[in-house]
Design an enzyme around this catalytic site. Structure first.
Site, PDB file in Angstrom:
ATOM      1  N   SER A 169       0.843  -1.194   0.000  1.00  0.00           N
ATOM      2  CA  SER A 169       0.000   0.000   0.000  1.00  0.00           C
ATOM      3  C   SER A 169       0.880   1.247   0.000  1.00  0.00           C
ATOM      4  O   SER A 169       1.992   1.238   0.532  1.00  0.00           O
ATOM      5  CB  SER A 169      -0.893   0.022   1.244  1.00  0.00           C
ATOM      6  OG  SER A 169      -1.498   1.286   1.432  1.00  0.00           O
ATOM      7  N   TYR A 202      -2.043  -0.982  10.288  1.00  0.00           N
ATOM      8  CA  TYR A 202      -2.212  -1.567   8.958  1.00  0.00           C
ATOM      9  C   TYR A 202      -1.119  -1.078   8.016  1.00  0.00           C
ATOM     10  O   TYR A 202      -0.472  -1.877   7.321  1.00  0.00           O
ATOM     11  CB  TYR A 202      -3.588  -1.202   8.394  1.00  0.00           C
ATOM     12  CG  TYR A 202      -3.739  -1.516   6.918  1.00  0.00           C
ATOM     13  CD1 TYR A 202      -3.860  -2.830   6.482  1.00  0.00           C
ATOM     14  CD2 TYR A 202      -3.748  -0.490   5.969  1.00  0.00           C
ATOM     15  CE1 TYR A 202      -3.988  -3.129   5.121  1.00  0.00           C
ATOM     16  CE2 TYR A 202      -3.875  -0.779   4.611  1.00  0.00           C
ATOM     17  CZ  TYR A 202      -3.994  -2.099   4.194  1.00  0.00           C
ATOM     18  OH  TYR A 202      -4.112  -2.377   2.853  1.00  0.00           O
ATOM     19  N   LYS A 206       2.030  -2.970   5.975  1.00  0.00           N
ATOM     20  CA  LYS A 206       2.253  -2.838   4.529  1.00  0.00           C
ATOM     21  C   LYS A 206       3.708  -2.438   4.243  1.00  0.00           C
ATOM     22  O   LYS A 206       4.265  -2.820   3.211  1.00  0.00           O
ATOM     23  CB  LYS A 206       1.285  -1.815   3.933  1.00  0.00           C
ATOM     24  CG  LYS A 206      -0.187  -2.241   3.976  1.00  0.00           C
ATOM     25  CD  LYS A 206      -0.492  -3.397   3.025  1.00  0.00           C
ATOM     26  CE  LYS A 206      -0.578  -4.736   3.654  1.00  0.00           C
ATOM     27  NZ  LYS A 206      -0.927  -5.797   2.669  1.00  0.00           N
TER      28      LYS A 206
END
Length: 324
Positions: A169, A202, A206
């Site tokens: 990401s 999160y 990533k």
């Protein structure tokens, strides 16, 4: 790359494209994790539209996988063998069994490791690690190792490199990653006090995906397995189901469709043949965060690798960590 204004500009001005209509994947086999919904499902549709012969959808819930299979078949007239294989990133026994099944394949040309979660509150996984860390990093890393023997064997068989692509990401640019200063990075990330604000964990996992992919690529010959990470862009997806508040406004203003995100994933899987250890975004090779490219980043990358291998050796019975 990486700033908010740049993010807005790219989301508004860049429009992902499908794979070339002339491309044929006939005779090839692909594997996609987390493929029963969202971008993984759309990537599966795109590969099928280019006549791939065999597609393995690796899912946590086989019933949802079967529903996805029926949905794909009902909307496509392509001739493709679609198989649903169970895979639970919380269970090393499941990962080991999955890897053993992959070893039995006659070939594996493409692997897209797309399974992931975005938990906004601290939650411990069945394996004992923080959930984002377990699913996004430890589980994905373990799967990448278990499927390597088949990817290598296929490369030797067809005399051409196979492909391993890990979904990351752009958010890996946006986090402070203070955990890197801890004596043991992964152990620190298991502590509730390290969780940070909602999306921070999160995005940190990533970043771990990018670091793992870089190190794995450095340990493999690109003539055998081409390894890259990919940012699919900000898209409408079930990934955001645990998010609240302003995320809905951001989705309305900036998000690409699931189909467009799937195009980005499919492009990363089958394209960019000369790019190894690359970070792909907007369907091209781009520069990852300055931290990833720094001397400190290189040192942390190796530390994360060593810690991850140690965890998998200690906890991941049946997961082969000696193949790279």
């Amino acid at each position: 790359m990486g700033g908010f204004l740049g993010f807005v500009w790219r989301q508004w001005t860049m429009k992902p494209k499908p794979l070339p209509s002339t491309l044929s994947l006939q005779g090839k086999t692909a594997l996609i994790t987390g493929a029963n919904s969202g971008l993984g499902l759309e990537a599966a549709r795109e590969l099928i539209s280019r006549r791939i012969s065999r597609l393995i959808l690796a899912v946590r819930d086989p019933s949802k996988g079967e529903a996805a299979k029926e949905d794909i078949l009902s909307s496509s007239d392509a001739s493709c063998t679609i198989e649903i294989w169970p895979l639970d990133h919380e269970s090393y026994a499941s990962i080991a069994a999955f890897g053993q099944r992959v070893r039995g394949l006659d070939r594996l040309d493409y692997a897209l490791l797309n399974a992931g979660v975005k938990m906004m509150k601290y939650e411990k996984s069945v394996a004992g690690h923080e959930m984002n860390v377990q699913i996004n990093h430890l589980g994905t890393s373990a799967v990448s190792l278990t499927i390597l023997p088949c990817l290598r064997r296929t490369a030797r068989k067809i005399n051409a490199p196979t492909r391993l692509t890990v979904v990351s990401s752009e958010g890996h640019f946006w986090i402070p990653f203070k955990e890197r200063h801890a004596p043991h990075i992964l152990a620190r990330m298991d502590e509730p006090s390290s969780f940070g604000w909602q999306q921070q964990r999160y995005y940190t996992t990533k970043l771990l995906n990018v670091l793992w992919t870089h190190e794995l690529a450095a340990r493999l010959r690109k003539e055998e397995v081409v390894v890259n990470s990919v940012n699919p862009g900000f898209c409408y997806s079930g990934l955001h189901r645990h998010s609240a508040g302003i995320i809905g406004v951001f989705l309305w203003l900036f998000a690409w469709t699931q189909r467009e995100g799937g195009w980005c994933l499919a492009d990363a899987v089958v394209g960019h043949e000369g790019e190894h250890g690359a970070y792909l975004s907007e369907q091209r090779m781009t520069t990852p965060s300055s931290f990833v490219l720094s001397k400190e980043g290189e040192a942390v990358q190796k530390k994360v690798w060593d810690e991850t291998i140690a965890v998998l050796r200690d906890e991941g019975k049946g997961v082969d960590t000696d193949i790279v």
